[in-house]
Design a protein around this motif. Structure first.
Motif, short mmCIF file in Angstrom:
data_model
loop_
_atom_site.label_atom_id
_atom_site.label_comp_id
_atom_site.label_asym_id
_atom_site.label_seq_id
_atom_site.Cartn_x
_atom_site.Cartn_y
_atom_site.Cartn_z
N ILE A 56 0.84 -1.21 0.00
CA ILE A 56 0.00 0.00 0.00
C ILE A 56 0.87 1.25 0.00
O ILE A 56 0.59 2.22 -0.73
CB ILE A 56 -0.95 -0.03 1.22
CG1 ILE A 56 -1.99 -1.13 1.02
CG2 ILE A 56 -1.63 1.31 1.41
CD1 ILE A 56 -2.84 -1.40 2.25
N GLU A 57 1.95 1.27 0.79
CA GLU A 57 2.85 2.43 0.80
C GLU A 57 3.51 2.62 -0.57
O GLU A 57 3.64 3.75 -1.04
CB GLU A 57 3.93 2.24 1.87
CG GLU A 57 3.42 2.38 3.27
CD GLU A 57 4.49 2.09 4.31
OE1 GLU A 57 5.62 1.75 3.92
OE2 GLU A 57 4.18 2.20 5.52
N GLN A 58 3.88 1.54 -1.21
CA GLN A 58 4.50 1.64 -2.54
C GLN A 58 3.50 2.15 -3.57
O GLN A 58 3.86 2.93 -4.47
CB GLN A 58 5.06 0.29 -2.96
CG GLN A 58 6.31 -0.10 -2.21
CD GLN A 58 6.82 -1.49 -2.56
OE1 GLN A 58 6.13 -2.25 -3.21
NE2 GLN A 58 8.05 -1.79 -2.13
N GLN A 59 2.24 1.75 -3.46
CA GLN A 59 1.22 2.26 -4.37
C GLN A 59 1.04 3.77 -4.19
O GLN A 59 0.87 4.51 -5.17
CB GLN A 59 -0.12 1.53 -4.15
CG GLN A 59 -0.12 0.09 -4.58
CD GLN A 59 0.01 -0.06 -6.08
OE1 GLN A 59 -0.42 0.79 -6.84
NE2 GLN A 59 0.64 -1.14 -6.51
N LEU A 62 3.98 5.49 -5.73
CA LEU A 62 3.86 5.43 -7.19
C LEU A 62 2.89 6.49 -7.69
O LEU A 62 3.16 7.16 -8.70
CB LEU A 62 3.41 4.04 -7.62
CG LEU A 62 3.30 3.80 -9.12
CD1 LEU A 62 4.66 3.93 -9.78
CD2 LEU A 62 2.69 2.44 -9.39
N ALA A 63 1.77 6.67 -7.00
CA ALA A 63 0.80 7.69 -7.40
C ALA A 63 1.40 9.09 -7.28
O ALA A 63 1.21 9.94 -8.17
CB ALA A 63 -0.46 7.57 -6.54
N GLU A 64 2.14 9.34 -6.20
CA GLU A 64 2.77 10.66 -6.03
C GLU A 64 3.81 10.91 -7.12
O GLU A 64 3.90 12.01 -7.67
CB GLU A 64 3.43 10.74 -4.65
CG GLU A 64 2.46 10.77 -3.49
CD GLU A 64 3.14 10.65 -2.15
OE1 GLU A 64 4.38 10.52 -2.12
OE2 GLU A 64 2.43 10.67 -1.13
N LEU A 65 4.60 9.90 -7.43
CA LEU A 65 5.61 10.07 -8.47
C LEU A 65 4.98 10.25 -9.85
O LEU A 65 5.50 11.01 -10.67
CB LEU A 65 6.56 8.86 -8.48
CG LEU A 65 7.48 8.76 -7.25
CD1 LEU A 65 8.26 7.45 -7.29
CD2 LEU A 65 8.42 9.94 -7.19
N THR A 66 3.86 9.61 -10.08
CA THR A 66 3.17 9.77 -11.37
C THR A 66 2.67 11.20 -11.52
O THR A 66 2.82 11.80 -12.59
CB THR A 66 1.99 8.79 -11.46
OG1 THR A 66 2.49 7.46 -11.29
CG2 THR A 66 1.28 8.90 -12.79
N THR A 67 2.09 11.77 -10.46
CA THR A 67 1.65 13.17 -10.55
C THR A 67 2.84 14.11 -10.71
O THR A 67 2.75 15.10 -11.44
CB THR A 67 0.83 13.56 -9.30
OG1 THR A 67 1.62 13.33 -8.14
CG2 THR A 67 -0.45 12.77 -9.22
#
Length: 167
Positions: A56-59, A62-67
């Protein structure tokens, strides 16, 4: 001696004083297999919980890095459009005039100093920075103008406004 008579036992249903959940709990039969399965489920939760938390932390990362990547792509697109603008000679000329106050030979420039707060109207009143409401009912004025123009017998020259000079 008299023979004793045999009595038969007949089952009698007594009214139940237990509620439905109590009866349900009383009918549960727990076996060794049930205890083993419950133990395996508890062990699986204990073993997998840290891994699930990590996933869950990695997801989220990943979402923060995508934005962040999307924002960087937008910034790159803005910079590329800025580079394209600077390749235009007219844009370079306009920027030189505005930012550096450059002029061509023979041109005259005027610099206005001050913030404009000391400006006044033609009659000497200070210019207001607040929005003011009009004291004329513009709807009534428009409707009366339409009726006047449509119902009059005057010529166009007679209907001219006195403020506008007739050519």
């Amino acid at each position: 001696m008299a023979r004793r008579q045999r009595t038969q036992k007949v089952p009698v249903a007594l009214p139940s004083m237990e509620s439905a959940p109590e009866q349900w709990l009383r009918n549960i039969r727990l076996s060794g297999f049930t205890f083993v399965m419950l133990g395996l489920i508890i062990l699986a939760v204990i073993v997998l919980a840290p891994s699930l938390r990590l996933v869950i932390e990695q997801q989220q990362q990943l979402a923060e890095l995508t934005t962040a990547v999307e924002q960087q792509k937008e910034a790159v697109a803005d910079l590329e459009s800025n580079v394209d603008r600077w390749s235009d000679p007219a844009y370079i000329e306009a920027q030189a005039r505005d930012r550096l106050k450059y002029v061509f030979p023979g041109d005259f420039t005027y610099s206005v100093k001050g913030d404009g707060s000391e400006l006044t109207t033609t009659d000497g009143a200070p210019i207001s920075t607040e929005i003011q409401t009009t004291e004329v009912d513009w709807v009534h004025t428009v409707v009366s103008s339409l009726f006047t123009a449509g119902l009059t017998d005057d010529t166009a020259a007679e209907l001219e406004s006195p403020q506008v000079p007739v050519p």
